[in-house]
Design a protein around this motif. Structure first.
Motif, mmCIF file in Angstrom:
data_model
loop_
_atom_site.group_PDB
_atom_site.id
_atom_site.type_symbol
_atom_site.label_atom_id
_atom_site.label_comp_id
_atom_site.label_asym_id
_atom_site.label_seq_id
_atom_site.Cartn_x
_atom_site.Cartn_y
_atom_site.Cartn_z
ATOM 1 N N ALA A 18 -28.724 -42.277 -41.900
ATOM 2 C CA ALA A 18 -27.578 -41.445 -41.506
ATOM 3 C C ALA A 18 -27.642 -41.105 -40.023
ATOM 4 O O ALA A 18 -26.624 -41.119 -39.319
ATOM 5 C CB ALA A 18 -27.552 -40.170 -42.344
ATOM 6 N N LEU A 19 -28.842 -40.825 -39.535
ATOM 7 C CA LEU A 19 -28.984 -40.461 -38.118
ATOM 8 C C LEU A 19 -28.709 -41.649 -37.204
ATOM 9 O O LEU A 19 -28.097 -41.508 -36.146
ATOM 10 C CB LEU A 19 -30.391 -39.941 -37.856
ATOM 11 C CG LEU A 19 -30.620 -38.463 -38.119
ATOM 12 C CD1 LEU A 19 -32.094 -38.124 -37.936
ATOM 13 C CD2 LEU A 19 -29.768 -37.614 -37.184
ATOM 14 N N TRP B 108 -25.851 -39.765 -32.249
ATOM 15 C CA TRP B 108 -27.231 -39.467 -31.831
ATOM 16 C C TRP B 108 -28.076 -40.736 -31.842
ATOM 17 O O TRP B 108 -28.791 -41.042 -30.888
ATOM 18 C CB TRP B 108 -27.837 -38.416 -32.765
ATOM 19 C CG TRP B 108 -29.208 -37.967 -32.372
ATOM 20 C CD1 TRP B 108 -29.522 -37.050 -31.418
ATOM 21 C CD2 TRP B 108 -30.461 -38.417 -32.912
ATOM 22 N NE1 TRP B 108 -30.887 -36.895 -31.340
ATOM 23 C CE2 TRP B 108 -31.482 -37.723 -32.239
ATOM 24 C CE3 TRP B 108 -30.810 -39.341 -33.903
ATOM 25 C CZ2 TRP B 108 -32.833 -37.914 -32.523
ATOM 26 C CZ3 TRP B 108 -32.158 -39.535 -34.183
ATOM 27 C CH2 TRP B 108 -33.151 -38.824 -33.498
ATOM 28 N N HIS C 248 -33.508 -36.749 -25.768
ATOM 29 C CA HIS C 248 -33.364 -37.623 -26.931
ATOM 30 C C HIS C 248 -34.672 -38.338 -27.273
ATOM 31 O O HIS C 248 -35.005 -38.504 -28.441
ATOM 32 C CB HIS C 248 -32.238 -38.641 -26.706
ATOM 33 C CG HIS C 248 -30.886 -38.082 -27.013
ATOM 34 N ND1 HIS C 248 -30.107 -37.462 -26.070
ATOM 35 C CD2 HIS C 248 -30.184 -38.023 -28.167
ATOM 36 C CE1 HIS C 248 -28.981 -37.059 -26.645
ATOM 37 N NE2 HIS C 248 -29.004 -37.383 -27.904
ATOM 38 N N GLN D 188 -36.812 -35.793 -29.044
ATOM 39 C CA GLN D 188 -36.392 -35.593 -30.440
ATOM 40 C C GLN D 188 -36.848 -36.759 -31.306
ATOM 41 O O GLN D 188 -37.306 -36.573 -32.436
ATOM 42 C CB GLN D 188 -34.873 -35.437 -30.507
ATOM 43 C CG GLN D 188 -34.392 -34.125 -29.912
ATOM 44 C CD GLN D 188 -32.889 -34.117 -29.660
ATOM 45 O OE1 GLN D 188 -32.176 -35.051 -30.012
ATOM 46 N NE2 GLN D 188 -32.410 -33.060 -29.032
ATOM 47 N N ILE E 38 -39.354 -36.429 -34.500
ATOM 48 C CA ILE E 38 -38.939 -36.812 -35.856
ATOM 49 C C ILE E 38 -39.835 -37.921 -36.412
ATOM 50 O O ILE E 38 -40.329 -37.835 -37.535
ATOM 51 C CB ILE E 38 -37.456 -37.249 -35.847
ATOM 52 C CG1 ILE E 38 -36.609 -35.996 -35.654
ATOM 53 C CG2 ILE E 38 -37.079 -37.960 -37.133
ATOM 54 C CD1 ILE E 38 -35.159 -36.272 -35.572
#
Lengths: 276, 336
Positions: free
Chosen positions: B174-175, B180, B204, B207, B211
């Motif tokens: 989904a990401l 993004w 970015h 992040q 993750i």
């Protein structure tokens, strides 16, 4: 050349009635080499300004300094009155000053349309948490896609929409890069050698696109080596040599300027300096 | 040769809780390397942090397990920040150097005699999985899958593990289709281009590192839950490079790549291992093994599995360089 000829003084650092970009005393040295040493420049709003000069004159370094890709050792520059020095490159872009690169940077393993979509600013879905939930950004994505498709059509790339950008020809990449820059909706576009490695037919096409930017009310500053092209489209020309600005003026002023002839045209000023 | 045993055991290995752990660690690495182009050579460090953030508090300080799992998240984020802040502004190679060094520092710290009071040193830590046994609703004697016996604890770990894989993989998918994810891919392709279009590249990348590191820490946690023991040697650089093999095998920048890659990788290794084990075995009734001892014998067949697995993987990469789920078109522009 536009119908209304600029009437500014054809001297280095001349005042413009409505300058969008003002540079003061920018210096950048690499080791012992003073690559850029610009005392004062004003770039006029809604005009096409060419930045020319022999190889190694510091044009690209100057571009990097203005767009936040490099930081000057000293000096200031302002865009629409906002200070640029020390501002990160992405923030400069968001202020409305977008650049392209001498070596085209198409994002090869992304499709043409994804390249275009990337250019849009203030995307809600670029936030990590909102990105996870498609309904939060789908509407905006549709608007962005519509705008991207319009631009692709204008730049004759609509048929390549779903191809990977790595599959485009060199000229198509130049077009894509310019179209992508427009997705940011910049006030000022900085083009680093937009014509390099482009065939003559496409060059004419690119020229029309650059003129189109001015017609839309944007400001263009571009680096170029092809003197025919520079003469044809620029309202104003700034000449750099050895890091400094040595002349400014219209194409006619520059052609008659002895300093430019010495530094740039050298002994070959009668010959055609075009790429061919 | 007991082929039903060999095959059932190899299949089970490919879907076991251990496989779940590899899928998670590789999925995290895929976020870093596959989507963002970050050269993280220290994914084993994130896995180690995940493993020991669970086992140390429970074993040494009797923390309740939810608190310990919270620590796994916090520590993974902290490690990502520690690695990212100094290196993400630099070129990709620096991240590679720093990550491989930090992962080794973590492993050596866990292995050190001086901190054995905390980490258990070379012997590792045990007895931190009781909570998982307690919340297991399945009968302890488990079931038999084909010819493979699976105890209740591992069956439980396998089931919730795959649930976790489903959630994480769907999240990554989904990401990565969101704007993004588009920014991450643009950073992988050319970060200066991303910057020139107004994208905050550093934020970015950070992040992405957080993750992927968090997912890797979950994987490390699952690894030691399955073994019921945390040991430093499980988090050597080999783990990182196995994960690179897995994502290249399954297809880089594909959400299902790590899943398929892990299953193939573990199946091949286990299949070769257990087949060789059977083929070199001697019994009093039958003293001559299937494979002559001058080729390989009982004592050294376990080294052979990586040689054979290596050949199998090399063949696959030659025949299908983009991986099982990779996009052939992307590969054409990747090898420059």
């Amino acid at each position: 050349m536009s119908a209304d000829q600029p009437v500014w003084q054809p001297v280095p650092g001349s005042r413009k009635d409505d300058a969008i970009l003002v540079v003061d005393g920018i210096r950048r040295a690499f080791g012992g080499l003073l690559a850029v040493n610009v005392a004062h420049i004003e770039v006029p709003r809604n005009r096409i300004t060419a930045l020319i000069g022999p190889n190694g004159a510091g044009k690209t370094t100057f571009f990097n300094l203005l767009t936040g890709f490099d930081t000057p050792d000293e000096g200031t520059s302002t865009f629409n009155g906002q200070h640029l020095v020390g501002i990160a490159a992405h923030k400069v872009a968001r202020m409305g000053m977008v650049r392209t690169f001498q070596l085209t940077k198409a994002l090869s393993r992304m499709t043409v349309i994804e390249n275009m979509r990337l250019g849009a600013t203030d995307q809600r879905g670029e936030n990590l948490f909102r990105g996870l939930f498609a309904p939060l950004w789908r509407g905006q994505e549709a608007q962005i896609t519509a705008r991207a498709e319009e631009l692709l059509a204008r730049f004759n790339l609509a048929h390549m929409r779903d191809e990977l950008a790595g599959g485009l020809s060199g000229g198509q990449r130049k077009l894509l890069e310019m179209a992508r820059a427009l997705m940011v909706e910049p006030e000022m576009v900085m083009l680093d050698e937009p014509m390099a490695g482009v065939n003559p037919a496409l060059k004419q096409n690119l020229l029309e696109h650059i003129k189109g930017l001015r017609a839309e009310g944007r400001t263009v500053l571009f680096v170029e080596h092809d003197m025919d092209m520079v003469r044809e489209i620029s309202d104003w020309i700034i000449v750099m040599a050895e890091g400094a600005v040595i002349a400014e003026g219209t194409a006619d002023d520059i052609g008659a300027n002895q300093a430019v002839i010495d530094a740039y045209l050298g002994a070959h000023h009668d010959s055609d300096l075009g790429d061919g | 040769m007991k082929w039903d045993l060999i095959l059932s055991n190899s299949f089970y290995t490919a879907i076991s809780a251990n496989a779940v752990a590899y899928i998670l660690v590789a999925s995290g690495l895929n976020v870093h390397f596959g989507y963002t182009g970050l050269l993280n050579f220290g994914q084993a460090g994130f896995a180690a942090i995940g493993a020991y953030s669970l086992s140390i508090p429970i074993n040494r300080f009797d923390w309740p397990w939810p608190l310990s799992m919270l620590l796994v998240v916090v520590m993974a984020v902290l490690l990502a920040l520690l690695l990212g802040i100094p290196t993400l502004r630099l070129r990709a190679d620096y991240l590679a150097i720093v990550t491989i060094a930090v992962a080794e520092i973590i492993r050596l710290f866990l292995n050190s005699v001086r901190f054995t009071w905390l980490t258990g040193g070379n012997d590792g830590l045990q007895g931190f999985t009781r909570f998982m046994e307690n919340i297991n609703p399945l009968p302890a004697d488990g079931i038999t899958l084909w010819a493979q016996k699976v105890d209740g604890y591992r069956l439980w770990l396998l089931m919730i593990g795959w649930l976790l894989v489903a959630v994480i993989s769907t999240g990554i998918w989904a990401l990565m289709r969101s704007p993004w994810g588009r920014v991450l891919k643009s950073i992988r392709e050319d970060e200066d281009a991303a910057r020139s279009l107004g994208k905050n590249v550093f934020a970015h990348k950070m992040q992405s590192l957080i993750i992927g590191g968090f997912i890797g820490a979950l994987g490390g946690m699952w690894l030691v839950l399955d073994k019921q023991s945390s040991q430093p040697q499980d988090f050597s650089t080999t783990l990182t490079f196995f994960c690179y093999t897995i994502i290249i095998l399954g297809g880089v920048a594909s959400a299902k790549g790590p899943i398929v890659g892990t299953m193939i990788f573990l199946f091949v290794i286990q299949f070769v291992d257990i087949t060789l084990q059977q083929a070199t075995r001697t019994t009093p009734q039958d003293p001559t093994p299937l494979i002559p001892t001058w080729i390989v014998d009982q004592n050294n067949f376990s080294q052979i599995r990586y040689i054979v697995a290596g050949f199998a993987l090399a063949t696959l990469v030659i025949v299908r360089p983009q991986g099982i789920f990779g996009d052939k078109r992307e590969q054409a522009f990747d090898v420059r």
